[in-house]
Design an enzyme around this catalytic site. Structure first.
Site, PDB file in Angstrom:
ATOM      1  N   HIS A  98       0.841  -1.192   0.000  1.00 38.54           N
ATOM      2  CA  HIS A  98       0.000   0.000   0.000  1.00 38.54           C
ATOM      3  C   HIS A  98       0.879   1.247   0.000  1.00 38.54           C
ATOM      4  O   HIS A  98       2.088   1.189   0.253  1.00 38.54           O
ATOM      5  CB  HIS A  98      -0.977   0.016   1.185  1.00 38.54           C
ATOM      6  CG  HIS A  98      -0.331   0.174   2.525  1.00 38.54           C
ATOM      7  ND1 HIS A  98      -1.035   0.510   3.667  1.00 38.54           N
ATOM      8  CD2 HIS A  98       0.955   0.044   2.946  1.00 38.54           C
ATOM      9  CE1 HIS A  98      -0.227   0.583   4.700  1.00 38.54           C
ATOM     10  NE2 HIS A  98       0.976   0.293   4.302  1.00 38.54           N
ATOM     11  N   CYS A 104       6.116   6.337   4.163  1.00 40.19           N
ATOM     12  CA  CYS A 104       4.961   5.562   3.683  1.00 40.19           C
ATOM     13  C   CYS A 104       4.270   6.217   2.481  1.00 40.19           C
ATOM     14  O   CYS A 104       3.419   5.603   1.844  1.00 40.19           O
ATOM     15  CB  CYS A 104       3.950   5.367   4.802  1.00 40.19           C
ATOM     16  SG  CYS A 104       4.595   4.392   6.187  1.00 40.19           S
ATOM     17  N   HIS A 109       4.952   0.221  -0.254  1.00 36.66           N
ATOM     18  CA  HIS A 109       5.700  -0.771   0.524  1.00 36.66           C
ATOM     19  C   HIS A 109       4.696  -1.832   0.978  1.00 36.66           C
ATOM     20  O   HIS A 109       3.483  -1.650   0.854  1.00 36.66           O
ATOM     21  CB  HIS A 109       6.367  -0.125   1.745  1.00 36.66           C
ATOM     22  CG  HIS A 109       5.400   0.476   2.710  1.00 36.66           C
ATOM     23  ND1 HIS A 109       4.769   1.685   2.474  1.00 36.66           N
ATOM     24  CD2 HIS A 109       4.921   0.029   3.898  1.00 36.66           C
ATOM     25  CE1 HIS A 109       3.959   1.967   3.472  1.00 36.66           C
ATOM     26  NE2 HIS A 109       4.022   0.972   4.356  1.00 36.66           N
ATOM     27  N   HIS A 154       3.325  -5.320   3.615  1.00 37.55           N
ATOM     28  CA  HIS A 154       3.215  -5.915   4.948  1.00 37.55           C
ATOM     29  C   HIS A 154       2.660  -7.325   4.837  1.00 37.55           C
ATOM     30  O   HIS A 154       1.927  -7.657   3.896  1.00 37.55           O
ATOM     31  CB  HIS A 154       2.264  -5.111   5.845  1.00 37.55           C
ATOM     32  CG  HIS A 154       2.687  -3.708   6.100  1.00 37.55           C
ATOM     33  ND1 HIS A 154       3.679  -3.374   6.991  1.00 37.55           N
ATOM     34  CD2 HIS A 154       2.236  -2.533   5.581  1.00 37.55           C
ATOM     35  CE1 HIS A 154       3.825  -2.059   7.028  1.00 37.55           C
ATOM     36  NE2 HIS A 154       2.968  -1.519   6.172  1.00 37.55           N
ATOM     37  N   ASP A 156      -5.037 -10.579  -0.944  1.00 43.56           N
ATOM     38  CA  ASP A 156      -3.706 -11.187  -0.905  1.00 43.56           C
ATOM     39  C   ASP A 156      -2.909 -10.885  -2.175  1.00 43.56           C
ATOM     40  O   ASP A 156      -3.409 -11.005  -3.297  1.00 43.56           O
ATOM     41  CB  ASP A 156      -3.841 -12.702  -0.723  1.00 43.56           C
ATOM     42  CG  ASP A 156      -2.525 -13.335  -0.312  1.00 43.56           C
ATOM     43  OD1 ASP A 156      -1.726 -12.684   0.390  1.00 43.56           O
ATOM     44  OD2 ASP A 156      -2.290 -14.507  -0.692  1.00 43.56           O
ATOM     45  N   HIS A 157      -1.645 -10.482  -1.983  1.00 41.99           N
ATOM     46  CA  HIS A 157      -0.726 -10.165  -3.080  1.00 41.99           C
ATOM     47  C   HIS A 157      -1.300  -9.106  -4.021  1.00 41.99           C
ATOM     48  O   HIS A 157      -1.290  -9.254  -5.243  1.00 41.99           O
ATOM     49  CB  HIS A 157      -0.338 -11.432  -3.840  1.00 41.99           C
ATOM     50  CG  HIS A 157       0.636 -12.294  -3.089  1.00 41.99           C
ATOM     51  ND1 HIS A 157       0.250 -13.073  -2.015  1.00 41.99           N
ATOM     52  CD2 HIS A 157       1.973 -12.463  -3.226  1.00 41.99           C
ATOM     53  CE1 HIS A 157       1.309 -13.704  -1.542  1.00 41.99           C
ATOM     54  NE2 HIS A 157       2.367 -13.349  -2.239  1.00 41.99           N
ATOM     55  N   GLU A 200      -0.628  -4.951  11.425  1.00 40.02           N
ATOM     56  CA  GLU A 200       0.119  -4.547  10.239  1.00 40.02           C
ATOM     57  C   GLU A 200       1.592  -4.911  10.352  1.00 40.02           C
ATOM     58  O   GLU A 200       2.247  -5.281   9.376  1.00 40.02           O
ATOM     59  CB  GLU A 200      -0.033  -3.044  10.041  1.00 40.02           C
ATOM     60  CG  GLU A 200       0.633  -2.500   8.798  1.00 40.02           C
ATOM     61  CD  GLU A 200       0.413  -1.008   8.647  1.00 40.02           C
ATOM     62  OE1 GLU A 200      -0.491  -0.623   7.876  1.00 40.02           O
ATOM     63  OE2 GLU A 200       1.131  -0.232   9.314  1.00 40.02           O
TER      64      GLU A 200
END
Length: 306
Positions: free
Chosen positions: A166, A185, A191, A193, A231-232, A278
């Site tokens: 994100h 960020c 980046h 998580h 996801d991904h 996170e």
């Protein structure tokens, strides 16, 4: 220096919450005699297999009260003895279906030994011996139940995870302004998580199945609504909601809560809380309903510490 009376010096009468952890290993099987083998298999899956299956259970007992003259809520030796004699000695290395009469399915009032049903019955055995205010039972590290003595109401939590990237930036602001607010960020390429999601539901324990809701259905809808779409992905680009909404941990948790509330009601439970971890240092919690836990805040902190 002012003299402090002996009783005050040892905290006499001041309130405190203490917790005690205990563990036991046991097996169980989900199989209702009024259903056919095919119906049991369809409803309970592999949990209906004749051999049963086992878990290393972890029990956390929270107790509250005023300190006695010795500076303790309770003598821990007495706490250990009560938990051992009333619970762990009776359950350790046992087949739960055969241990306590509440799990005798030949009786109309018998129920399956689910995590939430087992926890409620543990409460009834401990409450006469200890001033318990909350108990938690882990069946696995990603599945646990909480009970606070509220009749048949219990809380069931499942944990899952997804990996996603994100970028924290408000579209109406310049890059410089975003970096002032969000720091690194806000960098253009984002980046990632490894997110952990705890979904807690509340409901009445069914007197026969022992379940707050169908666990398989709960796991499936969380997987279909949250894990698979998230996801991904790059949340800002791949999830339409975050095209114009900053995907902070708080906003992700809120969005997950909004997406899950109605489907969870459809399977007979209420979404209580979503917790999104996170990173080891950052997490956000969203209550989907007014917190109904009767325990005082210190109890919640004590349970969360485990």
């Amino acid at each position: 220096m002012t003299d402090v009376p002996d009783l005050e010096r040892h905290g006499h009468g001041r309130g405190c919450v203490i917790t005690r952890k205990a563990s036991f290993s046991a097996s169980h099987r989900y199989y209702l005699p009024e259903l056919s083998s095919d119906d049991n298999a369809a409803r309970f899956g592999l949990c209906a297999l004749p051999a049963g299956h086992g878990h290393n259970y972890e029990l956390i007992v929270a107790m509250a009260g005023g300190l006695n003259v010795d500076g303790m809520v309770l003598n821990l030796s007495e706490v250990k003895h009560a938990i051992r004699s009333e619970v762990t000695d009776q359950l350790d290395f046992r087949f739960l279906n055969d241990v306590w009469p509440e799990f005798d399915l030949s009786r109309p009032e018998g129920c399956l030994p689910t995590t939430e049903a087992l926890l409620r019955i543990i409460w009834t055995r401990l409450i006469a011996h200890l001033p318990i205010v909350a108990i938690r039972l882990y069946e696995q590290e990603n599945l646990w139940a909480d009970y606070h003595g509220d009749a048949m109401d219990a809380y069931l939590t499942i944990r899952t995870h997804f990996a996603a990237a994100h970028r924290l930036a408000r579209v109406e602001l310049s890059q410089e302004e975003n970096e002032r607010i969000y720091g690194k960020c806000a960098r253009p390429h984002g980046h990632g998580h490894n997110y952990f999601v705890d979904v807690t539901v509340r409901g009445e324990i069914d007197p026969r199945t022992g379940m707050v809701c169908d666990l398989g259905s709960l796991q499936s809808l969380v997987n279909d609504i949250v894990v698979e779409p998230f996801d991904h992905t790059f949340l800002n680009k791949d999830i339409p909601h975050f095209a114009n909404c900053v995907p902070t941990a708080e906003n992700i948790a809120l969005y997950i809560s909004d997406c899950l509330a109605k489907p969870i009601r459809a399977i007979g439970a209420h979404l209580h809380k979503v917790r999104l971890q996170e990173s080891p240092n950052n997490a956000a919690e969203v209550y989907a309903e007014t917190p109904r836990l009767e325990a005082i805040p210190e109890v919640l902190h004590a349970m969360a510490a485990h």
